[in-house]
Design a protein around this motif. Structure first.
Motif, PDB file in Angstrom:
ATOM      1  N   VAL A 191     -10.484  -8.417  -1.503  1.00  0.00           N
ATOM      2  CA  VAL A 191      -9.884  -8.045  -0.380  1.00  0.00           C
ATOM      3  C   VAL A 191     -10.119  -6.292  -0.577  1.00  0.00           C
ATOM      4  CG1 VAL A 191      -7.697  -7.746  -1.458  1.00  0.00           C
ATOM      5  CG2 VAL A 191      -7.726  -7.762   0.776  1.00  0.00           C
ATOM      6  N   THR A 192     -10.149  -5.573   0.279  1.00  0.00           N
ATOM      7  CA  THR A 192     -10.232  -4.126   0.461  1.00  0.00           C
ATOM      8  C   THR A 192      -8.971  -3.301   0.833  1.00  0.00           C
ATOM      9  OG1 THR A 192     -12.477  -4.143   0.990  1.00  0.00           O
ATOM     10  CG2 THR A 192     -11.555  -2.057   1.351  1.00  0.00           C
ATOM     11  N   VAL A 193      -8.722  -2.804  -0.149  1.00  0.00           N
ATOM     12  CA  VAL A 193      -7.226  -1.872  -0.151  1.00  0.00           C
ATOM     13  C   VAL A 193      -7.626  -0.285   0.032  1.00  0.00           C
ATOM     14  CG1 VAL A 193      -5.078  -1.396  -1.198  1.00  0.00           C
ATOM     15  CG2 VAL A 193      -5.818  -3.499  -1.481  1.00  0.00           C
ATOM     16  N   ALA A 194      -7.041   0.286   1.233  1.00  0.00           N
ATOM     17  CA  ALA A 194      -7.110   1.701   1.221  1.00  0.00           C
ATOM     18  C   ALA A 194      -5.688   2.344   1.012  1.00  0.00           C
ATOM     19  CB  ALA A 194      -7.665   2.070   2.726  1.00  0.00           C
ATOM     20  N   LEU A 195      -5.848   3.549   0.421  1.00  0.00           N
ATOM     21  CA  LEU A 195      -4.681   4.307   0.002  1.00  0.00           C
ATOM     22  C   LEU A 195      -4.719   5.838   0.986  1.00  0.00           C
ATOM     23  CD1 LEU A 195      -4.116   4.065  -3.764  1.00  0.00           C
ATOM     24  CD2 LEU A 195      -3.150   2.716  -2.007  1.00  0.00           C
ATOM     25  N   ARG A 196      -3.780   5.890   1.819  1.00  0.00           N
ATOM     26  CA  ARG A 196      -3.767   6.996   2.640  1.00  0.00           C
ATOM     27  C   ARG A 196      -2.828   7.889   1.938  1.00  0.00           C
ATOM     28  NH1 ARG A 196      -2.105   5.081   7.065  1.00  0.00           N
ATOM     29  NH2 ARG A 196      -3.879   5.084   8.116  1.00  0.00           N
ATOM     30  N   CYS A 197      -3.381   9.046   1.254  1.00  0.00           N
ATOM     31  CA  CYS A 197      -2.602  10.202   0.454  1.00  0.00           C
ATOM     32  C   CYS A 197      -2.119  11.226   1.335  1.00  0.00           C
ATOM     33  CB  CYS A 197      -3.704  10.856  -0.567  1.00  0.00           C
ATOM     34  SG  CYS A 197      -4.626   9.636  -1.450  1.00  0.00           S
ATOM     35  N   PRO A 198      -1.127  11.680   0.725  1.00  0.00           N
ATOM     36  CA  PRO A 198      -0.393  13.013   1.388  1.00  0.00           C
ATOM     37  C   PRO A 198      -1.104  13.999   1.904  1.00  0.00           C
ATOM     38  CG  PRO A 198       0.968  12.166  -0.278  1.00  0.00           C
ATOM     39  CD  PRO A 198      -0.163  11.531  -0.355  1.00  0.00           C
ATOM     40  N   SER A 209       3.930   2.141   0.435  1.00  0.00           N
ATOM     41  CA  SER A 209       4.348   1.345   1.478  1.00  0.00           C
ATOM     42  C   SER A 209       3.278   1.020   2.413  1.00  0.00           C
ATOM     43  CB  SER A 209       5.575   2.162   2.491  1.00  0.00           C
ATOM     44  OG  SER A 209       4.656   3.210   3.110  1.00  0.00           O
ATOM     45  N   THR A 210       3.664  -0.141   3.178  1.00  0.00           N
ATOM     46  CA  THR A 210       2.775  -0.866   4.121  1.00  0.00           C
ATOM     47  C   THR A 210       2.792  -0.003   5.418  1.00  0.00           C
ATOM     48  OG1 THR A 210       4.693  -2.497   5.071  1.00  0.00           O
ATOM     49  CG2 THR A 210       3.071  -3.011   3.179  1.00  0.00           C
ATOM     50  N   SER A 211       1.866  -0.149   6.171  1.00  0.00           N
ATOM     51  CA  SER A 211       1.743   0.655   7.411  1.00  0.00           C
ATOM     52  C   SER A 211       2.394   0.365   8.591  1.00  0.00           C
ATOM     53  CB  SER A 211       0.119   0.885   7.634  1.00  0.00           C
ATOM     54  OG  SER A 211      -0.666   1.675   6.576  1.00  0.00           O
ATOM     55  N   PHE A 212       2.115  -1.267   8.687  1.00  0.00           N
ATOM     56  CA  PHE A 212       2.704  -1.745   9.973  1.00  0.00           C
ATOM     57  C   PHE A 212       3.123  -3.450   9.622  1.00  0.00           C
ATOM     58  CE2 PHE A 212       2.846  -3.930  14.104  1.00  0.00           C
ATOM     59  CZ  PHE A 212       3.816  -3.217  14.911  1.00  0.00           C
ATOM     60  N   PRO A 213       4.250  -3.702   9.738  1.00  0.00           N
ATOM     61  CA  PRO A 213       5.384  -2.781   9.609  1.00  0.00           C
ATOM     62  C   PRO A 213       5.736  -2.074   8.330  1.00  0.00           C
ATOM     63  CG  PRO A 213       6.052  -5.026   9.145  1.00  0.00           C
ATOM     64  CD  PRO A 213       4.648  -4.994   9.303  1.00  0.00           C
ATOM     65  N   ARG A 214       6.323  -0.625   8.602  1.00  0.00           N
ATOM     66  CA  ARG A 214       6.493   0.151   7.432  1.00  0.00           C
ATOM     67  C   ARG A 214       7.449  -0.401   6.423  1.00  0.00           C
ATOM     68  NH1 ARG A 214       9.482   4.291   6.018  1.00  0.00           N
ATOM     69  NH2 ARG A 214       8.434   5.946   4.626  1.00  0.00           N
ATOM     70  N   ARG A 215       7.460  -0.758   5.082  1.00  0.00           N
ATOM     71  CA  ARG A 215       8.373  -1.165   4.349  1.00  0.00           C
ATOM     72  C   ARG A 215       7.701  -0.814   3.031  1.00  0.00           C
ATOM     73  NH1 ARG A 215       6.283  -5.881   2.220  1.00  0.00           N
ATOM     74  NH2 ARG A 215       4.954  -7.153   3.110  1.00  0.00           N
ATOM     75  N   PRO A 216       8.701  -0.617   2.118  1.00  0.00           N
ATOM     76  CA  PRO A 216       8.229  -0.322   0.580  1.00  0.00           C
ATOM     77  C   PRO A 216       7.367  -1.526   0.104  1.00  0.00           C
ATOM     78  CG  PRO A 216      10.535   0.492   0.868  1.00  0.00           C
ATOM     79  CD  PRO A 216       9.975  -0.409   2.149  1.00  0.00           C
ATOM     80  N   ASP A 235      -7.888  -7.296   4.447  1.00  0.00           N
ATOM     81  CA  ASP A 235      -7.856  -5.577   4.374  1.00  0.00           C
ATOM     82  C   ASP A 235      -6.891  -4.955   4.583  1.00  0.00           C
ATOM     83  OD1 ASP A 235     -10.411  -6.399   3.405  1.00  0.00           O
ATOM     84  OD2 ASP A 235     -11.641  -5.609   5.257  1.00  0.00           O
ATOM     85  N   THR A 236      -6.246  -3.960   3.757  1.00  0.00           N
ATOM     86  CA  THR A 236      -4.719  -3.430   4.029  1.00  0.00           C
ATOM     87  C   THR A 236      -4.952  -1.911   3.651  1.00  0.00           C
ATOM     88  OG1 THR A 236      -3.895  -5.474   3.340  1.00  0.00           O
ATOM     89  CG2 THR A 236      -2.647  -3.687   3.268  1.00  0.00           C
ATOM     90  N   VAL A 237      -4.159  -1.232   4.674  1.00  0.00           N
ATOM     91  CA  VAL A 237      -3.825   0.259   4.497  1.00  0.00           C
ATOM     92  C   VAL A 237      -2.597   0.423   3.882  1.00  0.00           C
ATOM     93  CG1 VAL A 237      -4.038   2.422   5.489  1.00  0.00           C
ATOM     94  CG2 VAL A 237      -5.581   0.718   6.090  1.00  0.00           C
ATOM     95  N   LEU A 238      -2.458   1.061   2.798  1.00  0.00           N
ATOM     96  CA  LEU A 238      -1.360   1.463   2.215  1.00  0.00           C
ATOM     97  C   LEU A 238      -0.933   3.085   2.066  1.00  0.00           C
ATOM     98  CD1 LEU A 238      -1.108  -0.661  -1.058  1.00  0.00           C
ATOM     99  CD2 LEU A 238      -0.055  -1.407   1.198  1.00  0.00           C
ATOM    100  N   ASN A 239       0.284   3.484   2.314  1.00  0.00           N
ATOM    101  CA  ASN A 239       0.450   4.901   2.362  1.00  0.00           C
ATOM    102  C   ASN A 239       1.308   5.146   1.212  1.00  0.00           C
ATOM    103  OD1 ASN A 239      -0.249   4.918   4.925  1.00  0.00           O
ATOM    104  ND2 ASN A 239       1.772   4.407   5.858  1.00  0.00           N
TER     105      ASN A 239
END
Length: 234
Positions: A156-163, A198-205, A222-226
């Motif tokens: 699985v591909t995981v993406a981290l969206r940084c501040p 936290s997850t993108s949608f739905p947003r939860r820790p 594949d997931t995007v995490l914030n």
């Protein structure tokens, strides 16, 4: 003797005619004098009118044009010498401004002084010091797994969206421990004491446990995490 008498009679008879001709010639001379006087008067009026036209032309056209040319030459001279301040009219000392100050009451003068003092003592704007977006971490994660190849299965591909707006991507096996996500966040410079995932949608820790895998916490595609900053407790 007879011929002299005839001549005398002829002269006596011609005398009235001669007087008549002389009388006719006198009015002609008087008329000529009157005409000459009228002509002189007309010429004098024409000369006066022409003089007035010349005076108006000099006053309304020629003089303003010369003044404008002189002003432009003066402005060009001061611009070349760097003394353009001489072109301003300035303010007269001790003029109307002093009268206005004298006419003000002491109360209004004190009020203006207080307002000026307030403006001088205004608090300086406070610049909020924001925490650094990236925390340099010298700690190395020893058990951080290697990235599997693209052809591997159960990946699985995981993406981290940084501040900071940067987005990082990495592949993991679904069977990897969920804690590897926080290890990855710390590896790129975000401490777990200041930041969370936290997850993108739905947003939860994102909740992880030491024994849970990525598949156990729901990361099967594949997931995007914030990467989010934690709220600091006061």
């Amino acid at each position: 003797m007879a011929s002299r008498g005839v001549v005398g009679i002829f002269l006596l008879s011609a005398l009235p005619l001669l007087c008549l001709e002389l009388r006719r010639g006198i009015p002609d001379l008087e008329e000529e004098e009157k005409n000459e006087k009228r002509q002189k008067l007309v010429r004098k009026k024409q000369e006066e009118a022409q003089g007035e036209k010349v005076s108006r032309y000099i006053e309304n056209v020629l003089k303003p044009s010369q003044e404008m040319k002189l002003k432009k030459l003066e402005e060009r001279f001061y611009q070349m010498t760097g003394e353009t301040w001489k072109l301003s009219n300035g303010h007269k000392l001790g003029g109307d401004e002093d009268l206005e100050l004298d006419s003000e009451s002491p109360t209004s003068f004190e009020t203006s002084n207080r307002e000026a003092a307030k403006r001088r003592n205004l608090p300086k704007p406070v610049t909020k010091v924001l925490p650094p977006t990236e925390q340099p971490m010298k700690k190395e994660v020893l058990d951080f797994p290697e990235e599997p190849p693209e052809t591997a299965e159960e990946v699985v591909t995981v993406a981290l969206r940084c501040p900071s707006g940067r987005v990082l991507r990495r592949r993991f096996f679904k069977s990897c421990s969920s804690q590897v996500l926080f290890d990855w966040m710390m590896k790129i410079g975000y401490s777990t004491s200041l930041y969370s995932l936290s997850t993108s949608f739905p947003r939860r820790p994102l909740e992880v446990e030491g024994g849970w895998s990525l598949q156990d916490i729901g990361i099967t595609v594949d997931t995007v995490l914030n990467v989010e900053e934690k709220e600091q407790s006061s």
